[in-house]
Scaffold this motif. Structure first.
Motif, mmCIF file in Angstrom:
data_model
loop_
_atom_site.group_PDB
_atom_site.id
_atom_site.type_symbol
_atom_site.label_atom_id
_atom_site.label_comp_id
_atom_site.label_asym_id
_atom_site.label_seq_id
_atom_site.Cartn_x
_atom_site.Cartn_y
_atom_site.Cartn_z
ATOM 1 N N VAL A 3 -1.942 10.816 7.716
ATOM 2 C CA VAL A 3 -1.839 11.943 6.793
ATOM 3 C C VAL A 3 -1.656 11.441 5.361
ATOM 4 O O VAL A 3 -0.859 10.544 5.103
ATOM 5 C CB VAL A 3 -0.638 12.825 7.204
ATOM 6 N N GLY A 4 -2.414 12.033 4.477
ATOM 7 C CA GLY A 4 -2.256 11.702 3.057
ATOM 8 C C GLY A 4 -2.811 10.340 2.684
ATOM 9 O O GLY A 4 -2.465 9.785 1.648
ATOM 10 N N ARG A 5 -3.678 9.801 3.521
ATOM 11 C CA ARG A 5 -4.244 8.488 3.206
ATOM 12 C C ARG A 5 -4.995 8.528 1.878
ATOM 13 O O ARG A 5 -5.715 9.490 1.589
ATOM 14 C CB ARG A 5 -5.219 8.071 4.315
ATOM 15 N N LEU A 6 -4.803 7.532 1.089
ATOM 16 C CA LEU A 6 -5.467 7.451 -0.209
ATOM 17 C C LEU A 6 -6.097 6.080 -0.370
ATOM 18 O O LEU A 6 -5.559 5.093 0.124
ATOM 19 C CB LEU A 6 -4.450 7.600 -1.341
ATOM 20 N N SER A 7 -7.208 6.060 -1.070
ATOM 21 C CA SER A 7 -7.747 4.775 -1.498
ATOM 22 C C SER A 7 -7.269 4.536 -2.917
ATOM 23 O O SER A 7 -7.487 5.372 -3.792
ATOM 24 C CB SER A 7 -9.279 4.797 -1.482
ATOM 25 N N VAL A 8 -6.601 3.439 -3.107
ATOM 26 C CA VAL A 8 -6.125 3.085 -4.447
ATOM 27 C C VAL A 8 -6.812 1.794 -4.861
ATOM 28 O O VAL A 8 -6.709 0.780 -4.167
ATOM 29 C CB VAL A 8 -4.590 2.911 -4.464
ATOM 30 N N TRP A 9 -7.554 1.879 -5.944
ATOM 31 C CA TRP A 9 -8.312 0.717 -6.418
ATOM 32 C C TRP A 9 -7.811 0.358 -7.805
ATOM 33 O O TRP A 9 -7.548 1.231 -8.617
ATOM 34 C CB TRP A 9 -9.802 1.052 -6.501
ATOM 35 N N TYR A 26 -7.669 -3.685 -3.790
ATOM 36 C CA TYR A 26 -7.548 -2.479 -2.980
ATOM 37 C C TYR A 26 -6.133 -2.444 -2.418
ATOM 38 O O TYR A 26 -5.639 -3.445 -1.895
ATOM 39 C CB TYR A 26 -8.571 -2.513 -1.847
ATOM 40 N N ARG A 27 -5.500 -1.312 -2.534
ATOM 41 C CA ARG A 27 -4.126 -1.184 -2.061
ATOM 42 C C ARG A 27 -4.162 -0.746 -0.602
ATOM 43 O O ARG A 27 -4.710 0.310 -0.273
ATOM 44 C CB ARG A 27 -3.388 -0.144 -2.905
ATOM 45 N N LEU A 37 -7.721 -8.462 -2.365
ATOM 46 C CA LEU A 37 -8.744 -8.778 -3.358
ATOM 47 C C LEU A 37 -10.121 -8.447 -2.783
ATOM 48 O O LEU A 37 -10.429 -8.813 -1.658
ATOM 49 C CB LEU A 37 -8.681 -10.266 -3.718
ATOM 50 N N ILE A 38 -10.905 -7.721 -3.546
ATOM 51 C CA ILE A 38 -12.265 -7.381 -3.114
ATOM 52 C C ILE A 38 -13.233 -8.164 -4.008
ATOM 53 O O ILE A 38 -13.192 -8.009 -5.227
ATOM 54 C CB ILE A 38 -12.542 -5.872 -3.282
ATOM 55 N N ALA A 39 -14.032 -8.977 -3.391
ATOM 56 C CA ALA A 39 -14.959 -9.801 -4.182
ATOM 57 C C ALA A 39 -15.969 -8.915 -4.899
ATOM 58 O O ALA A 39 -16.410 -7.887 -4.366
ATOM 59 C CB ALA A 39 -15.683 -10.779 -3.266
#
Lengths: 1121, 275
Positions: free
Chosen positions: A208-214, A224-225, A240-242
């Motif tokens: 619930v309430g999942r968020l993508s934080v970049w 990416y958090r 770390l995202i290449a």
């Protein structure tokens, strides 16, 4: 906070964070003011931001639902024959305290709070509920061995047992900025941060309430958090995202869209984001819409992408969706922005480039994702209101927008989104009607300031359309400080200062940025309401007008049926403005009306909400080009004015393209536009003007008026780009392609530009004669003074340097196709015969477009061979626009025998008494010539066998007139005298081919051409149109019949400025097409040799393959007269 | 405050999610996937289904392809009715997407008009507009327009250009200030249950007493059965553009705001759904 409201977040240039409620009217300062922020990214439940310390913070709203996290650990025991169940476990067993799997050692005291933002709710306790049922016995469950199935009842074989301990921790840092502390390896720490974007909540509901934080670090790396969700609002770690390059800024949409910008100016698009992989898989690169200016900022929504390039232009990405996150192409939008932000429902906000105001994109709907217009949010800040009272907040808010005025003003604005409406920028002019007191007041704080201000203000009251405006802008910029200073010092003492409202376009607004920042916006229609008196009693200054740095609408839900109060200022004055402008009829408040709105809204929800991913049945059109040009305005006093121009090209469902050209202009401070369907345009012609690069656009209507639409560009290149595109669109909409046909009518303007028109059969005959103002002319490259053709596709011309040229398009194998495919092909096709002359050669607008219309193509030609040769000629072009492009090849030996003229014939000198200046040959070997003394000659006994004839018959000119041109059709002979009179030769019969008398047909004729159908076309002077007079006009003689060879009247076509026309190729007759041999129809060429030094040389008639006896010839030649 | 102009937009941008499936008896070379499309309510089936046609022709043998036609639950769909009307009349209160069957064979000559090209649709559309203006203004407005204005109306519809269309259509919706409305209201009433294609009569927007006629007045006059309750219950729904306006709604307002682009109010009378 009411359920239905939501918040728009923004950061001002001082780093203060404000929110504006969808039901509110004021910006409210964020409760936690400890920190200054650079950027924020909001969603409904929270906001993340980068503070000035480059650290990441999150602001979680307090809500009804507490954020609790349940920690748990298991206590494990084994039965021991001695002491029963005890803490002693076998060495192979799990820890005494472990997680549910038993694999992880978890003692009670090993649990610590993850960050200072949590607190324990209570101490550890035993969970006595197993599977929802309360147990006795201390919550133990039993099993034979670890790991196994546990039951709550102890059995004879229960050797192990375990119970769960629970402790809740609660997130306490709500309604404050909570720093995201990182437990990561310090080497890996993505520190410091530069940008952040949150979204992705629609990818999956779990947890619930999942968020993508970049986030983006200053080093340009993307992070990416992990594990951000309701019960873990801070997330856990940074991954770390290449990336393929150094990232500047990132934007994450509510769903699976994620874009970022690179230092190099491209955008990168994350692909493969889905519920199993919210981080996505790979990047794709999208190039910037402009090669010079990279993408600076990007923002994405559910299925839209907006961008800002380094020149602050705003772009909308077409064709973006889940399947194609990269979209298809960029469309330039109106307005210049520092940044844009896409929020809920794909709504868009931006920060204006000049005024730093927050703008809302109005009219963004599922069907019109790019919206209609930028509208400034004028809401003041709560703090301003409380400090300075309503009057000051009115000024600081600075805008008298109301929805309804706006709608009316835009009601007729055409087309969609981006170009249909202009940005409305706040701006104002002070009408210092009472300058003396102001000046006096200003003198208190300094004379210089006061005087300058008075001057500026005076300038600003000038009509914004006036070109003087530019100066005013400059003045105001240089004096901005003084101006503001003055306001501060003088307003107190000048209670009756009046504000006059003007509307200043984007361009102007840029010129005096401070004024627009510090003062007021309005709409065009407001000005029509007259002037408002503002009691400017309160002090105000620049500081009180919010200047914004960042905006985030990710948590802001704007729907079309909830009115926003952001665009008007809550004050007594404003409400009076509203009541002035709104006429609320009782009908508007009626129940039936409400019902319709409500039901329509429900219908949209029902029929569209779950189906937005479906393809639209009708493809939306594309704005091919927009820009700013100048337009020769059509009211007096006539002058050039800046206009915005948009060419809308759309593809019909049949695949056919059509285009409309829109010209948006201001008329007495009112926005207006004219539009032209390009399939109605009859000609685009470059107009040479000392100062301007201008061109004229005609339609049949405009031809009648003698008043074309005239547009000018600032650079030649810009004009050519427009001309090329418009010409292409005209040809496209008329389905014209390829080289001109053999029947084409050719003409040249007095500037030497060559135009060709395809005659329709209705042009010369038929029940419905086509008016010649409907003829479509397209330009052919080249530059000539005179042109002649026959109906076999042979076209010759004479240049201004008396050089003869032959058109190669006919046998060159379709140059248009070559051009359309690639520039290389053109070059290859242009063999050595095609000589390009003049240094300033350029690509011709008509022939010069390629399928992509790239202006860079044109330089292919810059060093074509032949340049040398031509410069040697030392000719002086009448305009800088000369161009010899490939369709023409030069016949250097001019009028010498060439193969084109027939097998083995050579020029035979035909003796004459005096030099000839014009010669023409009719369909039946009638050779007529005009001598330098102005008299006519007829050559006797010319036949295919004896092309040179035998002797000249002198034919006296009409009384007191000197002839200058002759043209012979099938049987008709027309001559033109030096006073512009057109004469018809009467009495020509087969037995008396010289004719008897001259009949006057018309005056004011400059040139004429008689065609193989005996049709008569002329260039006439002084043609009166409804708006203007034109000289050098193409005219067509109507009513020409075998019995009426002189015709009856003139029909007026394109002009003025035309120099020459030839209709000698047009043998297309309506239904009653002549059926004899082409050889008989073949008219001889006529070449105008005016002031040519080629005296005495005549041109042989073409040999015809089929020999016809003279007797037959004469019979057929019978003329009824 | 919502503006009446928003109604025009909502009407214009109404979309019906539609699933096209090929008729089972059509012979294909491979299986035909259904095709999903958002159809503009105000447009015509044959004007907006080129994609559908292409999609299904891909799986068909060339010789099997002939004129496309559409059917919903056994009823051939008339392309010359606006899509929204077809939906309201035949498929309201059913689950979305609207499931339309695509046929290429056995063209139902007695039910449908042929539509061999877009020109046919244009001719039909323009004929409707002209008829409507004959009712509204004795054809004065449409006749005063230039050919390019006519073209603009059509192009606006064809290319889904609201502004382009309304720039011209605005004039068709005006009336002299001394009048309170049109001469007659161009309307057509369709009943799903009857054989008769539609009802069209002369009906003035203003009563002789000067008061505005309402939708209820119109129905009472030309189709009283539509608003007659049976056993104390309304058995029918009066639907325009997928909504049921109140019977108190002035008919002049409806005509100005809820007419289809062809300038007619297409009103569907359908049975009340039984839950």
């Amino acid at each position: 906070m009411a359920m239905s409201s939501s918040l728009l977040w923004a950061v001002d240039i001082f780093g203060r964070v404000y929110t504006l409620s969808t039901v509110g009217q004021y910006w409210e300062l964020c409760k936690d003011t400890q920190l200054e922020f650079k950027r924020v990214s909001a969603v409904k439940q929270c906001c993340w931001g980068i503070a000035c310390d480059h650290q990441v913070y999150t602001y979680i709203f307090s809500g009804d639902v507490p954020i609790r996290y349940q920690e748990e650990t298991y206590e494990n025991q084994r039965w021991n024959p001695v002491g029963g169940f005890c803490e002693k476990l076998m060495p192979s067993d799990r820890w005494q305290w472990s997680d549910v799997s038993g694999l992880k050692h978890q003692q009670l005291d090993s649990f610590t709070l993850p960050s200072p933002h949590w607190e324990w709710e209570s101490d550890w306790y035993v969970d006595e509920n197993i599977g929802g049922e309360p147990t006795e016995k201390g919550g133990w469950t039993y099993a034979i061995d670890f790991p196994s199935t546990y039951t709550k009842d102890k059995k004879w074989n229960s050797c192990v047992r375990r119970r769960r301990w629970i402790r809740y921790r609660r997130y306490k840092s709500r309604d404050v900025w909570a720093k995201i502390t990182s437990h990561d390896d310090p080497d890996q720490l993505p520190d410091p941060f530069n940008d952040i974007s949150i979204g992705g909540w629609e990818i999956t509901d779990e947890p619930v309430g999942r968020l993508s934080v970049w986030a983006v670090s200053l080093q340009g790396r993307v992070w990416y958090r992990e594990n951000v969700c309701h019960r873990n609002p801070e997330g856990s770690t940074w991954s770390l995202i290449a990336t393929p390059g150094e990232v500047v800024q990132i934007s994450c949409g509510p769903y699976d869209l994620l874009w970022a910008t690179l230092w190099e100016g491209q955008a990168i698009v994350r692909e493969g984001i889905d519920r199993n992989n919210p981080q996505g898989i790979s990047w794709s690169i999208v190039e910037s819409p402009s090669s010079e200016n990279g993408i600076m900022h990007i923002s994405v929504g559910v299925d839209v992408v907006w961008g800002v390039t380094k020149d602050r232009k705003v772009w909308f990405r077409r064709g973006v969706n889940s399947h194609n996150p990269c979209g298809t192409s960029w469309i330039e939008m109106v307005g210049e922005m520092m940044m844009v932000n896409v929020g809920l429902n794909n709504q868009v906000w931006g920060i204006g480039c000049d005024d730093r105001a927050v703008y809302f994109r109005q009219g963004v709907t599922p069907s019109e994702l790019s919206g209609k217009t930028w509208k400034a949010i004028v809401s003041g800040r709560e703090s301003d209101r409380s400090q300075t009272g309503s009057s000051a907040s009115l000024l600081s808010a600075g805008c008298f927008f109301t929805d309804d005025i706006q709608n009316q003003a835009n009601a007729i604005i055409h087309g969609d989104a981006d170009t249909s409406s202009d940005t409305e920028l706040p701006s104002v002019s002070m009408n210092l009607a009472n300058t003396p007191p102001l000046g006096a007041a200003a003198s208190n704080s300094g004379n210089a300031a006061g005087n300058q201000t008075a001057e500026i203000s005076a300038n600003l009251t000038v009509d914004p359309l006036d070109s003087d405006q530019g100066e005013a802008g400059v003045a105001s910029t240089s004096n901005e400080k003084a101006n503001l200073e003055k306001h501060k010092s003088s307003t107190n003492q000048n209670p009756s200062a009046e504000l006059q409202w003007t509307n200043i376009d984007l361009k102007e607004a840029q010129k005096h940025p401070v004024l627009s920042i510090s003062t007021f916006a309005e709409t065009s229609s407001l000005s029509s309401l007259g002037m408002f008196s503002v009691g400017a009693e309160e002090q105000y200054g620049a500081d009180e007008h919010p200047l914004w740095a960042w905006v985030s609408g990710g948590g802001c839900l704007v729907d079309s049926h909830s009115p926003l109060k952001w665009f008007s200022v809550p004050s007594g004055l404003t409400s009076s403005v509203q009541s002035l402008s709104l006429s609320i009829t009782p009908a508007q408040t009626a129940a039936w009306r409400k019902q319709i709105f409500q039901q329509l809204s429900e219908r949209t929800k029902r029929e569209l909400e779950n189906f937005r991913h479906y393809e639209q049945a009708i493809e939306q059109s594309v704005w091919v080009k927009t820009g700013t040009l100048q337009w020769w305005r059509n009211w007096k006093p006539h002058k050039w004015m800046d206009v915005r121009v948009a060419l809308e090209q759309f593809t019909g469902s049949d695949g056919m393209r059509d285009s409309i050209l829109f010209i948006y202009y201001m008329y007495h401070e009112e926005k207006k536009y004219i539009h032209v369907f390009l399939n109605e345009v009859t000609i685009l012609v470059e107009v040479l003007n000392e100062a301007k690069h201008s061109f004229a656009l005609y339609t049949p209507e405009r031809t009648k008026q003698r008043w074309p639409i005239r547009l000018a560009a600032t650079t030649e290149q810009e004009m050519h780009d427009w001309l090329a595109l418009l010409s292409m669109s005209c040809c496209e909409s008329r389905r014209i392609q390829g080289p001109p046909s053999h029947h084409a009518i050719w003409s040249v303007t007095c500037k030497g530009d060559i135009f060709v028109s395809e005659p329709s059969p209705e042009l010369e005959a038929g029940p419905h004669l086509m008016p010649c103002d409907q003829m479509f002319w397209r330009q052919v490259g080249g530059h000539l003074r005179t042109i002649e053709c026959n109906n076999q596709g042979v076209v010759w011309g004479i240049g201004y340097d008396h050089t003869a040229w032959v058109y190669t398009g006919g046998y060159g194998g379709g140059f248009i196709q070559g051009l359309a495919s690639s520039a290389d092909n053109i070059y290859t096709q242009s063999d050595v015969k095609c000589v390009y002359i003049y240094e300033n050669q350029r690509w011709n607008p008509v022939t010069g477009y390629s399928s992509r219309g790239l202006p860079t193509d044109r330089y292919m030609w810059s060093d074509a061979s032949g340049l040398q040769e031509c410069t040697k000629m030392n000719t002086k072009p009448p305009s800088p626009q000369w161009s010899w492009v490939l369709p023409w090849s030069q016949d250097n030996e001019r009028l010498c025998p060439t193969e084109a003229l027939g097998k083995g014939t050579s020029w035979l000198h035909v003796g004459t008494d005096q030099p000839f200046i014009s010669i023409s040959i009719g369909a039946f070997y009638q050779v007529w010539a005009i001598a330098r003394d102005g008299s006519a000659f007829y050559r006797g006994s010319v036949s295919p066998k004896k092309p040179a004839g035998d002797c000249w018959y002198h034919i006296p000119s009409p009384q007191k007139q000197k002839l200058k041109q002759v043209s012979v059709g099938r049987t008709s002979v027309f001559v033109l005298d030096k006073n512009g009179n057109l004469w018809y030769r009467q009495g020509i019969t087969p037995s008396y081919p010289q004719g008897s008398t001259w009949d006057h047909v018309s005056n004011n004729i400059r040139k004429m051409s008689v065609g193989p159908l005996d049709q008569v076309w002329v260039i006439a002077d002084k043609v009166q149109g409804s708006h203007s007079l034109s000289c050098g006009t193409v005219c067509h003689r109507t009513g020409v019949q075998p019995m009426e060879p002189k015709g009856l009247a003139w029909d007026y076509g394109i002009g003025g400025g035309w120099e020459h026309i030839t209709v000698r190729g047009n043998a297309t007759e309506a239904s009653r097409v002549i059926t004899h041999d082409t050889s008989e129809e073949d008219p001889a060429r006529s070449m105008d040799l005016e002031d040519d030094e080629s005296k005495g040389k005549t041109e042989p008639s073409k040999t015809t393959p089929l020999m016809v006896s003279e007797g037959q010839e004469l019979d057929r030649n019978a003329v009824n007269c | 405050m919502t503006d009446d102009k928003d109604v025009l937009r909502d009407v214009w941008f109404g979309r019906i999610p539609t699933c096209f499936t090929l008729y089972q008896d059509e012979i294909t070379e491979r299986e035909a996937e259904p095709y999903y499309l958002l159809l503009p309510r105000i447009s015509y089936l044959t004007l907006v289904t080129d994609k559908v046609k292409k999609h299904f022709q891909k799986v068909m043998r060339q010789e099997e392809v002939s004129e496309i036609w559409f059917e919903y639950e056994g009823t051939p769909l008339k392309w010359h009715y606006p899509i929204g009307l077809l939906f309201d009349l035949h498929a309201s209160n059913t689950a979305l997407p609207w499931s339309i069957t695509v046929h290429f064979k056995n063209f139902p000559e007695k039910d449908l008009l042929h539509c061999h090209s877009k020109d046919v649709i244009e001719a039909h559309f323009m004929a409707c507009i002209k008829e409507a203006d004959a009712l509204k203004h004795k054809s004065q407005v449409i006749n005063e327009m230039q050919k390019k204005d006519h073209k603009q109306l059509w192009m606006g519809l064809q290319n889904d250009k609201f502004e382009q269309f309304w720039a011209i259509n605005r004039k068709l919706m005006e009336y002299p200030p001394e009048d309170s409305g049109f001469r007659y209201i161009p309307f057509r009433i369709y009943q799903a249950a009857t054989e008769r294609p539609f009802i069209q009569k002369l009906f003035r927007p203003i009563a002789s007493g000067g008061q505005l006629h309402t939708l209820g007045d119109l129905l009472k006059d030309v189709c009283p059965s539509a608003i007659t309750p049976e056993d104390g219950e309304m058995k029918t729904q009066v639907m325009i553009h997928g909504i049921e306006p109140m019977l108190e709604t002035p008919i002049q307002w409806l005509s100005e705001h809820m007419s289809y682009p062809d300038n007619f109010l297409h009103i569907s009378i359908i049975p009340q759904p039984t839950d």
